[in-house]
Write a protein that holds these residues in place. Structure first.
Motif, short mmCIF file in Angstrom:
data_model
loop_
_atom_site.label_atom_id
_atom_site.label_comp_id
_atom_site.label_asym_id
_atom_site.label_seq_id
_atom_site.Cartn_x
_atom_site.Cartn_y
_atom_site.Cartn_z
N HIS A 1 34.62 -9.74 49.28
CA HIS A 1 35.59 -8.97 48.49
C HIS A 1 35.62 -7.52 48.94
O HIS A 1 36.68 -6.89 48.98
N MET A 2 34.44 -6.97 49.27
CA MET A 2 34.38 -5.59 49.76
C MET A 2 35.18 -5.43 51.04
O MET A 2 35.96 -4.50 51.21
N VAL A 3 34.99 -6.36 51.96
CA VAL A 3 35.72 -6.30 53.24
C VAL A 3 37.22 -6.38 53.00
O VAL A 3 38.01 -5.63 53.60
N LYS A 4 37.62 -7.27 52.11
CA LYS A 4 39.05 -7.41 51.77
C LYS A 4 39.59 -6.10 51.21
O LYS A 4 40.68 -5.65 51.58
N GLY A 5 38.82 -5.48 50.32
CA GLY A 5 39.26 -4.21 49.72
C GLY A 5 39.40 -3.11 50.75
O GLY A 5 40.35 -2.32 50.71
N TYR A 6 38.46 -3.03 51.70
CA TYR A 6 38.56 -2.04 52.77
C TYR A 6 39.80 -2.28 53.63
O TYR A 6 40.55 -1.36 53.96
N LYS A 7 40.03 -3.54 53.98
CA LYS A 7 41.18 -3.87 54.85
C LYS A 7 42.51 -3.58 54.16
O LYS A 7 43.49 -3.21 54.82
N GLN A 8 42.55 -3.74 52.86
CA GLN A 8 43.78 -3.47 52.09
C GLN A 8 44.00 -1.98 51.85
O GLN A 8 45.07 -1.59 51.38
N GLY A 9 43.01 -1.17 52.15
CA GLY A 9 43.12 0.25 51.85
C GLY A 9 42.85 0.57 50.39
O GLY A 9 43.09 1.69 49.94
N LEU A 10 42.35 -0.41 49.65
CA LEU A 10 42.03 -0.21 48.24
C LEU A 10 40.71 0.52 48.08
O LEU A 10 40.59 1.44 47.27
N ALA B 1 21.34 21.54 40.23
CA ALA B 1 21.51 22.30 41.46
C ALA B 1 21.17 23.77 41.22
O ALA B 1 21.52 24.34 40.19
N ALA B 2 20.50 24.38 42.19
CA ALA B 2 20.21 25.80 42.11
C ALA B 2 21.48 26.60 42.38
O ALA B 2 22.41 26.10 43.04
N PRO B 3 21.59 27.81 41.87
CA PRO B 3 22.74 28.66 42.22
C PRO B 3 22.88 28.77 43.74
O PRO B 3 21.91 29.06 44.43
N GLY B 4 24.07 28.49 44.23
CA GLY B 4 24.31 28.48 45.67
C GLY B 4 23.92 27.19 46.35
O GLY B 4 24.10 27.03 47.56
N GLY B 5 23.36 26.23 45.58
CA GLY B 5 22.92 24.97 46.14
C GLY B 5 24.08 24.06 46.52
O GLY B 5 25.19 24.19 46.01
N SER B 6 23.79 23.12 47.41
CA SER B 6 24.80 22.17 47.89
C SER B 6 24.69 20.85 47.16
O SER B 6 23.58 20.38 46.85
N ILE B 7 25.84 20.24 46.89
CA ILE B 7 25.92 18.93 46.25
C ILE B 7 26.66 18.00 47.19
O ILE B 7 27.76 18.32 47.65
N ILE B 8 26.05 16.86 47.49
CA ILE B 8 26.64 15.88 48.42
C ILE B 8 26.73 14.54 47.70
O ILE B 8 25.73 14.03 47.20
N ILE B 9 27.93 13.99 47.66
CA ILE B 9 28.16 12.66 47.08
C ILE B 9 28.83 11.79 48.13
O ILE B 9 29.91 12.13 48.62
N VAL B 10 28.18 10.71 48.49
CA VAL B 10 28.76 9.71 49.38
C VAL B 10 28.88 8.44 48.55
O VAL B 10 27.87 7.92 48.06
N THR B 11 30.09 7.95 48.37
CA THR B 11 30.27 6.88 47.38
C THR B 11 31.49 6.03 47.68
O THR B 11 32.39 6.44 48.41
N TRP B 12 31.52 4.85 47.11
CA TRP B 12 32.70 4.00 47.17
C TRP B 12 33.69 4.48 46.11
O TRP B 12 33.32 4.72 44.96
N CYS B 13 34.93 4.60 46.49
CA CYS B 13 36.01 4.96 45.56
C CYS B 13 37.15 3.98 45.71
O CYS B 13 37.23 3.27 46.73
N HIS B 14 38.04 3.95 44.73
CA HIS B 14 39.31 3.26 44.98
C HIS B 14 40.30 4.29 45.54
O HIS B 14 40.07 5.50 45.48
N ARG B 15 41.37 3.82 46.06
CA ARG B 15 42.36 4.71 46.67
C ARG B 15 42.90 5.69 45.63
O ARG B 15 42.90 5.42 44.42
N SER C 1 38.71 7.55 41.86
CA SER C 1 39.22 7.91 43.18
C SER C 1 38.56 9.19 43.68
O SER C 1 37.91 9.91 42.92
N THR C 2 38.76 9.47 44.96
CA THR C 2 38.29 10.74 45.51
C THR C 2 38.95 11.91 44.80
O THR C 2 38.30 12.93 44.51
N ALA C 3 40.25 11.76 44.49
CA ALA C 3 40.96 12.82 43.78
C ALA C 3 40.32 13.09 42.42
O ALA C 3 40.28 14.24 41.96
N ASP C 4 39.82 12.05 41.76
CA ASP C 4 39.13 12.24 40.48
C ASP C 4 37.89 13.12 40.67
O ASP C 4 37.62 14.01 39.86
N TYR C 5 37.12 12.84 41.72
CA TYR C 5 35.93 13.65 41.98
C TYR C 5 36.30 15.10 42.25
O TYR C 5 35.61 16.03 41.80
#
Length: 354
Positions: free
Chosen positions: A333-342, A227-241, A272-276
């Motif tokens: 399994h992905m759908v189950k994980g989303y529904k469980q809040g995992l 990233a350049a100085p002042g540049g933006s970093i965007i991460i869109v990702t699957w995480c666990h809770r 997790s998001t908190a890890d990021y």
């Protein structure tokens, strides 16, 4: 813009910070002197921040080496990208939907474009001529959907990287067919060892590729490095809770479910998001923001499953091979994980200090 619960974090922390389960991160500032100019690998005078072993590789089955994992990812996408493109076009990521979702859902391909726009809006990426990004890297570019979109939107030069040779070839062909080869280029490269000099990109874009990274700390370090100085970093990702106060790990049943998903999609262990956020703070990033868009993407999984069990989808799966078929079954399994809040569909944005 509608967005799910979002939290803004300060990035001024300079003390060592702890992972959800107690592992220590050291706040590192990347300096040109710490880089090997021949290989662009980061050297650490002290041991780099590490994540616990459970966050390096998936627990399912025997632990694969990083090389085996990279090979599995490349082969998976070599096999499955054609099926995905046939059914869903050139954007290999979730769609974004209003809440509550309308009874008659909008076109799902439009929802994928909206995902890009919502993400850019959340990250406050300017469209003003003197502020808009001119140089962009697309980490885990797939067949180049986001790369071409960003090039058209901003007039930017975009570099896309993927582990899949087939994806890189197809991305280049689609780009040439749209007359964008002078703006957008692709190559096979590892996101943990990017073939770019320091500080090259105004926008570092990672749309649903972070979940494949076996070393999340190294992944973040590379995003910051290019990233350049002042540049933006965007991460869109699957995480666990995020872990709850007093928890040191996920529940065994939760880990078991994630292991099944890891085995199907060639994923290392999740974070997790908190890890990021902690990693971003340790790397002295600024304006760190996160959002949980899990509910906004929920309708997409139903649509993907419906397409997979259609006659056209089934024929495509049979032609593509066992890895893709296994991935299709894992969608349940992905759908189950989303529904469980995992499982959380997380957005993390930040800026490199100017």
């Amino acid at each position: 813009m509608h967005m799910a619960t979002a939290a803004i974090y300060s990035s001024t922390t300079t003390a060592a910070v702890c992972h959800d389960n107690g592992a220590l991160f050291l706040p590192l500032r990347l300096r040109p002197s710490s880089l090997d100019k021949r290989s662009t690998r980061i050297r650490f005078p002290l041991a780099p921040p590490t994540m616990p072993a459970s966050h390096v590789l998936c627990k399912a089955g025997t632990e694969a080496s990083f090389g085996d994992l990279r090979s599995g990812i490349a082969e998976f996408y070599d096999e499955s990208s054609g099926v995905w493109e046939d059914m869903w076009g050139d954007h290999m990521h979730h769609g974004f939907y209003d809440l509550p979702p309308p009874q008659n859902l909008v076109n799902h391909r439009d929802a994928q474009i909206r995902m890009i726009e919502e993400t850019l809006s959340f990250a406050a990426i300017s469209e003003e001529d003197f502020k808009k990004p001119r140089r962009v890297v697309d980490i885990g570019c797939g067949i180049g959907g986001s790369s071409r979109y960003l090039a058209k939107k901003y007039g930017a030069h975009v570099q896309g990287i993927t582990l899949s040779p087939l994806q890189a070839q197809r991305a280049a062909a689609l780009t040439a067919s749209q007359g964008l080869s002078d703006k957008v280029v692709f190559q096979v490269a590892d996101a943990l060892d990017q073939p770019f000099p320091d500080g090259q990109f105004d926008l570092v874009w990672s749309m649903e590729s972070g979940e494949h990274m076996p070393d999340k700390v190294k992944f973040m370090q590379e995003l910051v490095r290019v990233a350049a100085p002042g540049g933006s970093i965007i991460i869109v990702t699957w995480c666990h809770r995020d872990l709850l106060p007093g928890e040191t790990s996920l529940q065994p049943s939760e880990q078991e479910l994630l292991d099944k998903i890891c085995g199907a999609y060639y994923l290392p262990a999740w974070c997790s998001t908190a890890d990021y956020v902690r990693m971003a703070q340790a790397l002295s990033l600024q304006n760190i923001k996160t959002a949980d868009w899990s509910e906004n993407v929920a309708p997409f999984w139903s649509a993907v499953i419906s397409s997979a069990i259609s006659w056209r989808g089934m024929m495509g799966l049979l032609k593509s091979g066992w890895k893709t078929i296994k991935g299709a079954f894992a969608m349940l399994h992905m759908v189950k994980g989303y529904k469980q809040g995992l499982i959380k569909f997380a957005v993390i944005t930040a800026q490199k200090p100017a």
